[in-house]
Design a protein around this motif. Sequence first.
Motif, PDB file in Angstrom:
ATOM      1  N   ASP A   1      -0.907  -0.471  10.363  1.00 30.81           N
ATOM      2  CA  ASP A   1      -1.289  -1.570   9.481  1.00 30.81           C
ATOM      3  C   ASP A   1      -1.844  -1.084   8.152  1.00 30.81           C
ATOM      4  O   ASP A   1      -1.718  -1.767   7.129  1.00 30.81           O
ATOM      5  CB  ASP A   1      -2.328  -2.460  10.171  1.00 30.81           C
ATOM      6  N   GLU A   2      -2.483   0.084   8.168  1.00 29.99           N
ATOM      7  CA  GLU A   2      -3.052   0.640   6.941  1.00 29.99           C
ATOM      8  C   GLU A   2      -2.514   2.055   6.747  1.00 29.99           C
ATOM      9  O   GLU A   2      -3.206   3.045   7.005  1.00 29.99           O
ATOM     10  CB  GLU A   2      -4.578   0.653   7.013  1.00 29.99           C
ATOM     11  N   PRO A   3      -1.253   2.167   6.304  1.00 28.45           N
ATOM     12  CA  PRO A   3      -0.652   3.496   6.137  1.00 28.45           C
ATOM     13  C   PRO A   3      -1.364   4.328   5.082  1.00 28.45           C
ATOM     14  O   PRO A   3      -1.887   3.797   4.099  1.00 28.45           O
ATOM     15  CB  PRO A   3       0.788   3.172   5.716  1.00 28.45           C
ATOM     16  N   GLN A   4      -1.390   5.624   5.322  1.00 26.53           N
ATOM     17  CA  GLN A   4      -2.013   6.555   4.389  1.00 26.53           C
ATOM     18  C   GLN A   4      -0.971   7.530   3.865  1.00 26.53           C
ATOM     19  O   GLN A   4      -0.027   7.896   4.574  1.00 26.53           O
ATOM     20  CB  GLN A   4      -3.141   7.327   5.080  1.00 26.53           C
ATOM     21  N   TYR A   5      -1.174   7.954   2.614  1.00 22.29           N
ATOM     22  CA  TYR A   5      -0.271   8.924   1.997  1.00 22.29           C
ATOM     23  C   TYR A   5      -0.920  10.300   2.112  1.00 22.29           C
ATOM     24  O   TYR A   5      -2.034  10.510   1.628  1.00 22.29           O
ATOM     25  CB  TYR A   5      -0.036   8.553   0.534  1.00 22.29           C
TER      26      TYR A   5
ATOM     27  N   ASP B   1       2.315   5.609   9.696  1.00 21.39           N
ATOM     28  CA  ASP B   1       2.665   4.264  10.147  1.00 21.39           C
ATOM     29  C   ASP B   1       1.396   3.456  10.389  1.00 21.39           C
ATOM     30  O   ASP B   1       0.280   3.954  10.279  1.00 21.39           O
ATOM     31  CB  ASP B   1       3.489   4.345  11.438  1.00 21.39           C
TER      32      ASP B   1
ATOM     33  N   THR C   1      -5.660  13.428   2.029  1.00 15.91           N
ATOM     34  CA  THR C   1      -5.158  12.063   2.076  1.00 15.91           C
ATOM     35  C   THR C   1      -5.454  11.360   0.762  1.00 15.91           C
ATOM     36  O   THR C   1      -6.572  11.456   0.247  1.00 15.91           O
ATOM     37  CB  THR C   1      -5.809  11.289   3.242  1.00 15.91           C
TER      38      THR C   1
ATOM     39  N   MET D   1      -5.846  -0.575  -0.782  1.00 10.06           N
ATOM     40  CA  MET D   1      -4.580  -1.081  -1.303  1.00 10.06           C
ATOM     41  C   MET D   1      -3.441  -0.627  -0.385  1.00 10.06           C
ATOM     42  O   MET D   1      -3.321   0.550  -0.087  1.00 10.06           O
ATOM     43  CB  MET D   1      -4.350  -0.559  -2.733  1.00 10.06           C
ATOM     44  N   VAL D   2      -2.607  -1.574   0.079  1.00  7.63           N
ATOM     45  CA  VAL D   2      -1.535  -1.244   1.000  1.00  7.63           C
ATOM     46  C   VAL D   2      -0.401  -0.548   0.256  1.00  7.63           C
ATOM     47  O   VAL D   2      -0.301  -0.601  -0.971  1.00  7.63           O
ATOM     48  CB  VAL D   2      -1.008  -2.505   1.712  1.00  7.63           C
ATOM     49  N   ARG D   3       0.479   0.086   1.030  1.00  4.46           N
ATOM     50  CA  ARG D   3       1.532   0.914   0.444  1.00  4.46           C
ATOM     51  C   ARG D   3       2.397   0.142  -0.546  1.00  4.46           C
ATOM     52  O   ARG D   3       2.639   0.609  -1.672  1.00  4.46           O
ATOM     53  CB  ARG D   3       2.397   1.475   1.562  1.00  4.46           C
TER      54      ARG D   3
ATOM     55  N   TRP E   1       4.015   9.131   4.351  1.00  4.04           N
ATOM     56  CA  TRP E   1       3.197   7.964   4.676  1.00  4.04           C
ATOM     57  C   TRP E   1       3.062   7.864   6.190  1.00  4.04           C
ATOM     58  O   TRP E   1       4.033   8.044   6.927  1.00  4.04           O
ATOM     59  CB  TRP E   1       3.847   6.683   4.155  1.00  4.04           C
TER      60      TRP E   1
ATOM     61  N   GLU F   1       1.837  -2.595  -2.275  1.00  7.07           N
ATOM     62  CA  GLU F   1       1.105  -2.954  -3.498  1.00  7.07           C
ATOM     63  C   GLU F   1       0.865  -1.731  -4.364  1.00  7.07           C
ATOM     64  O   GLU F   1       1.031  -1.770  -5.584  1.00  7.07           O
ATOM     65  CB  GLU F   1      -0.232  -3.605  -3.126  1.00  7.07           C
TER      66      GLU F   1
END
Length: 363
Positions: free
Chosen positions: A137-141, A135, A168, A1-3, A133, A5
């Motif tokens: 295409d698929e950012p991670q928290y 940077d 993460t 799930m992207v940031r 977060w 969304e």
Amino acid sequence: MVRKELMSYVGSAQQLMSVRPVVYKEGRAEGLQAYEVKNDRLSFSVMIDKCLDIAEVNWKGYNISFLSKPGLTGRNHYDTHGAEAQRSIMGGMLFTCGLENICAPCLADGKEYPMHGRMRTTPAEHVGADTYWTDGDEPQYIINISGEMREAELFGENMILRRSIETTFGVPEIVIKDCITNESFREETMMLLYHFNVGYPFLNEDCEIILPTKEVIPRDDVAEKQIGLWSKMEKPADNEPECVFIHELSADKEGNTFAAVINERLGIGIKIQFNQKYLPYFMQWKSVASGDYVIGLEPANSSVLGKTYHLEKGDLHTLNPFETENIELRLSFLEGKEIKKVKEEALQLGTQYKQDKRYEETK
């Protein structure tokens, strides 16, 4: 799930993942500072006043870590007084042993070295915690906790351990990165053992210890009698003596290896990954004693036989002035297919797992 969304479902990201500083207010833990971390179904605490070690860990609603009889404990005046250290070793998921000594207390060159060294009770400085977060295409928290511990003495050593702990969102892992530097102007001892401790209710007689071990050596006569049961846990038994097994582990071409504990009935497990370049030794601590029920998984750069053993052999691990070593360990929490996969990985590395004749005779 992207940031974008993901954030549409929550008001604050802390609903999903958070790091909060806390101070304990009673008992032996009075005044102890820590961070409490939540990452989805994984939660854990990091002890600011004790080497940024990891104390309590919970995965999918189950306690994973071991807590010894003294309970959650802050720093005490007797922590580094020989065998008195046993009164302050609370266990936890991880405590760091070193840097002048690991394992039993000893006397060398007229100087006393405490049990498991001083690093495990050294408070952190320059401490910080951050969430951010990445940077792309698929950012991670990500949550990151960092700080440094100094082990030093007037006219003596000056050793720095800089530690980073990272997790993460949605990834059930804790990554520990240590940078150890000798900031003195002479060669210094650098003994290091990572004491990972697994406890009930995750740890019970349904558990199996998975190690890609090539050889198992008992530390003493007590362990020799239990050699065939190193990979199993039994039910608690009153006053049962502890066992320590020394393992020679297989590794891949880059030196990567692991240790794992799984509980198939609960459907969960843990896996500790590390590299043998800096951690060539591995010890397993097993106690089924009632009230002291625990498995310890211990990657190290020195033997459980301790400082005097290496001094006699002439191979004590040291760092030159301003030399640095970087060590990374990855603590993963398993479920589902990952449990079967860890067994297959052990076999691929050429393990004696379930091939040891002594194991076959006692299973």
